[in-house]
Design a protein around this motif. Sequence first.
Motif, mmCIF file in Angstrom:
data_model
loop_
_atom_site.group_PDB
_atom_site.id
_atom_site.type_symbol
_atom_site.label_atom_id
_atom_site.label_comp_id
_atom_site.label_asym_id
_atom_site.label_seq_id
_atom_site.Cartn_x
_atom_site.Cartn_y
_atom_site.Cartn_z
ATOM 1 N N ASP A 1 3.523 13.235 0.942
ATOM 2 C CA ASP A 1 4.157 12.072 1.574
ATOM 3 C C ASP A 1 5.277 11.534 0.687
ATOM 4 O O ASP A 1 5.276 11.755 -0.520
ATOM 5 C CB ASP A 1 3.122 10.972 1.816
ATOM 6 C CG ASP A 1 2.255 11.265 3.025
ATOM 7 O OD1 ASP A 1 2.653 12.096 3.855
ATOM 8 O OD2 ASP A 1 1.173 10.664 3.124
ATOM 9 N N PRO A 2 6.245 10.819 1.281
ATOM 10 C CA PRO A 2 7.334 10.249 0.481
ATOM 11 C C PRO A 2 6.803 9.267 -0.559
ATOM 12 O O PRO A 2 5.808 8.586 -0.334
ATOM 13 C CB PRO A 2 8.184 9.502 1.528
ATOM 14 C CG PRO A 2 7.785 10.064 2.846
ATOM 15 C CD PRO A 2 6.367 10.526 2.700
ATOM 16 N N HIS B 1 4.561 0.564 1.284
ATOM 17 C CA HIS B 1 4.727 -0.180 2.526
ATOM 18 C C HIS B 1 4.160 -1.579 2.373
ATOM 19 O O HIS B 1 3.213 -1.784 1.626
ATOM 20 C CB HIS B 1 4.006 0.530 3.683
ATOM 21 C CG HIS B 1 4.336 1.980 3.777
ATOM 22 N ND1 HIS B 1 5.427 2.464 4.466
ATOM 23 C CD2 HIS B 1 3.733 3.063 3.238
ATOM 24 C CE1 HIS B 1 5.484 3.783 4.339
ATOM 25 N NE2 HIS B 1 4.460 4.171 3.605
ATOM 26 N N ASP B 2 4.721 -2.531 3.129
ATOM 27 C CA ASP B 2 4.124 -3.869 3.138
ATOM 28 C C ASP B 2 4.124 -4.479 4.537
ATOM 29 O O ASP B 2 4.037 -5.682 4.689
ATOM 30 C CB ASP B 2 4.799 -4.790 2.120
ATOM 31 C CG ASP B 2 6.249 -5.086 2.440
ATOM 32 O OD1 ASP B 2 6.745 -4.596 3.469
ATOM 33 O OD2 ASP B 2 6.874 -5.835 1.663
ATOM 34 N N GLN B 3 4.220 -3.625 5.551
ATOM 35 C CA GLN B 3 4.118 -4.076 6.943
ATOM 36 C C GLN B 3 2.982 -3.291 7.596
ATOM 37 O O GLN B 3 2.923 -2.060 7.455
ATOM 38 C CB GLN B 3 5.427 -3.797 7.710
ATOM 39 C CG GLN B 3 6.639 -4.488 7.125
ATOM 40 C CD GLN B 3 6.593 -5.999 7.283
ATOM 41 O OE1 GLN B 3 5.892 -6.534 8.140
ATOM 42 N NE2 GLN B 3 7.333 -6.694 6.436
ATOM 43 N N ASP B 4 2.112 -3.998 8.325
ATOM 44 C CA ASP B 4 0.958 -3.299 8.888
ATOM 45 C C ASP B 4 1.329 -2.397 10.059
ATOM 46 O O ASP B 4 0.588 -1.506 10.420
ATOM 47 C CB ASP B 4 -0.138 -4.279 9.275
ATOM 48 C CG ASP B 4 0.250 -5.189 10.435
ATOM 49 O OD1 ASP B 4 1.423 -5.164 10.867
ATOM 50 O OD2 ASP B 4 -0.626 -5.924 10.892
ATOM 51 N N ASN B 5 2.484 -2.612 10.665
ATOM 52 C CA ASN B 5 2.859 -1.779 11.816
ATOM 53 C C ASN B 5 3.969 -0.789 11.473
ATOM 54 O O ASN B 5 4.628 -0.267 12.351
ATOM 55 C CB ASN B 5 3.268 -2.652 12.999
ATOM 56 C CG ASN B 5 4.517 -3.460 12.695
ATOM 57 O OD1 ASN B 5 4.855 -3.659 11.535
ATOM 58 N ND2 ASN B 5 5.194 -3.933 13.727
ATOM 59 N N TYR C 1 0.855 -1.189 0.000
ATOM 60 C CA TYR C 1 0.000 0.000 0.000
ATOM 61 C C TYR C 1 0.887 1.235 0.000
ATOM 62 O O TYR C 1 2.061 1.181 0.339
ATOM 63 C CB TYR C 1 -0.959 0.004 1.203
ATOM 64 C CG TYR C 1 -0.290 0.066 2.556
ATOM 65 C CD1 TYR C 1 0.189 -1.084 3.182
ATOM 66 C CD2 TYR C 1 -0.137 1.287 3.222
ATOM 67 C CE1 TYR C 1 0.793 -1.028 4.429
ATOM 68 C CE2 TYR C 1 0.458 1.342 4.474
ATOM 69 C CZ TYR C 1 0.926 0.186 5.070
ATOM 70 O OH TYR C 1 1.524 0.253 6.301
ATOM 71 N N TYR C 2 0.304 2.369 -0.378
ATOM 72 C CA TYR C 2 1.055 3.622 -0.431
ATOM 73 C C TYR C 2 0.102 4.778 -0.188
ATOM 74 O O TYR C 2 -1.120 4.605 -0.173
ATOM 75 C CB TYR C 2 1.762 3.770 -1.798
ATOM 76 C CG TYR C 2 0.814 3.936 -2.967
ATOM 77 C CD1 TYR C 2 0.244 2.817 -3.578
ATOM 78 C CD2 TYR C 2 0.482 5.201 -3.442
ATOM 79 C CE1 TYR C 2 -0.629 2.968 -4.628
ATOM 80 C CE2 TYR C 2 -0.405 5.353 -4.502
ATOM 81 C CZ TYR C 2 -0.953 4.236 -5.091
ATOM 82 O OH TYR C 2 -1.834 4.378 -6.129
ATOM 83 N N SER C 3 0.690 5.946 0.014
ATOM 84 C CA SER C 3 -0.121 7.136 0.246
ATOM 85 C C SER C 3 -0.316 7.899 -1.047
ATOM 86 O O SER C 3 0.621 8.082 -1.817
ATOM 87 C CB SER C 3 0.554 8.046 1.268
ATOM 88 O OG SER C 3 -0.158 9.270 1.360
ATOM 89 N N THR C 4 -1.533 8.371 -1.267
ATOM 90 C CA THR C 4 -1.809 9.183 -2.445
ATOM 91 C C THR C 4 -1.585 10.666 -2.152
ATOM 92 O O THR C 4 -1.761 11.499 -3.028
ATOM 93 C CB THR C 4 -3.266 8.980 -2.903
ATOM 94 O OG1 THR C 4 -4.135 9.331 -1.831
ATOM 95 C CG2 THR C 4 -3.507 7.537 -3.304
ATOM 96 N N ASN C 5 -1.188 10.998 -0.934
ATOM 97 C CA ASN C 5 -0.927 12.391 -0.577
ATOM 98 C C ASN C 5 0.394 12.842 -1.212
ATOM 99 O O ASN C 5 1.427 12.250 -0.932
ATOM 100 C CB ASN C 5 -0.852 12.511 0.947
ATOM 101 C CG ASN C 5 -0.748 13.960 1.398
ATOM 102 O OD1 ASN C 5 -0.274 14.814 0.665
ATOM 103 N ND2 ASN C 5 -1.185 14.221 2.615
ATOM 104 N N GLY D 1 4.618 1.710 -8.405
ATOM 105 C CA GLY D 1 5.945 1.797 -8.995
ATOM 106 C C GLY D 1 6.981 2.417 -8.075
ATOM 107 O O GLY D 1 8.103 2.674 -8.487
ATOM 108 N N TYR D 2 6.594 2.637 -6.798
ATOM 109 C CA TYR D 2 7.514 3.248 -5.845
ATOM 110 C C TYR D 2 8.471 2.209 -5.269
ATOM 111 O O TYR D 2 8.154 1.021 -5.219
ATOM 112 C CB TYR D 2 6.739 3.865 -4.677
ATOM 113 C CG TYR D 2 5.879 5.041 -5.030
ATOM 114 C CD1 TYR D 2 6.185 5.870 -6.104
ATOM 115 C CD2 TYR D 2 4.757 5.333 -4.257
ATOM 116 C CE1 TYR D 2 5.380 6.960 -6.395
ATOM 117 C CE2 TYR D 2 3.952 6.422 -4.546
ATOM 118 C CZ TYR D 2 4.269 7.238 -5.614
ATOM 119 O OH TYR D 2 3.469 8.311 -5.894
ATOM 120 N N PRO D 3 9.636 2.654 -4.754
ATOM 121 C CA PRO D 3 10.504 1.764 -3.996
ATOM 122 C C PRO D 3 9.904 1.470 -2.626
ATOM 123 O O PRO D 3 9.023 2.207 -2.153
ATOM 124 C CB PRO D 3 11.812 2.547 -3.856
ATOM 125 C CG PRO D 3 11.415 3.980 -3.995
ATOM 126 C CD PRO D 3 10.196 4.009 -4.900
#
Length: 51
Positions: A14-15, A19-23, A7-11, A41-43
């Motif tokens: 934000d960087p 992310h792939d960790q829930d915490n 998942y990632y932020s659409t803001n 396509g983000y790192p």
Amino acid sequence: MAKVSAYYSTNPSDPDVYHDQDNCPSGQQIPSYNRASGTNGYPKCKHCADM
Ligand SMILES: [Zn+2]
């Protein structure tokens, strides 16, 4: 910790990472309305990579 679907932020303020960790401390700051599934396509975020 738990691995989740990417998942990632659409803001734009934000960087450009995903992310792939829930915490992940960075990922947890993304409000649900800014959270989108996938990597866009983000790192990978550094916190998630280190976990
Ligand atoms: Zn992360």
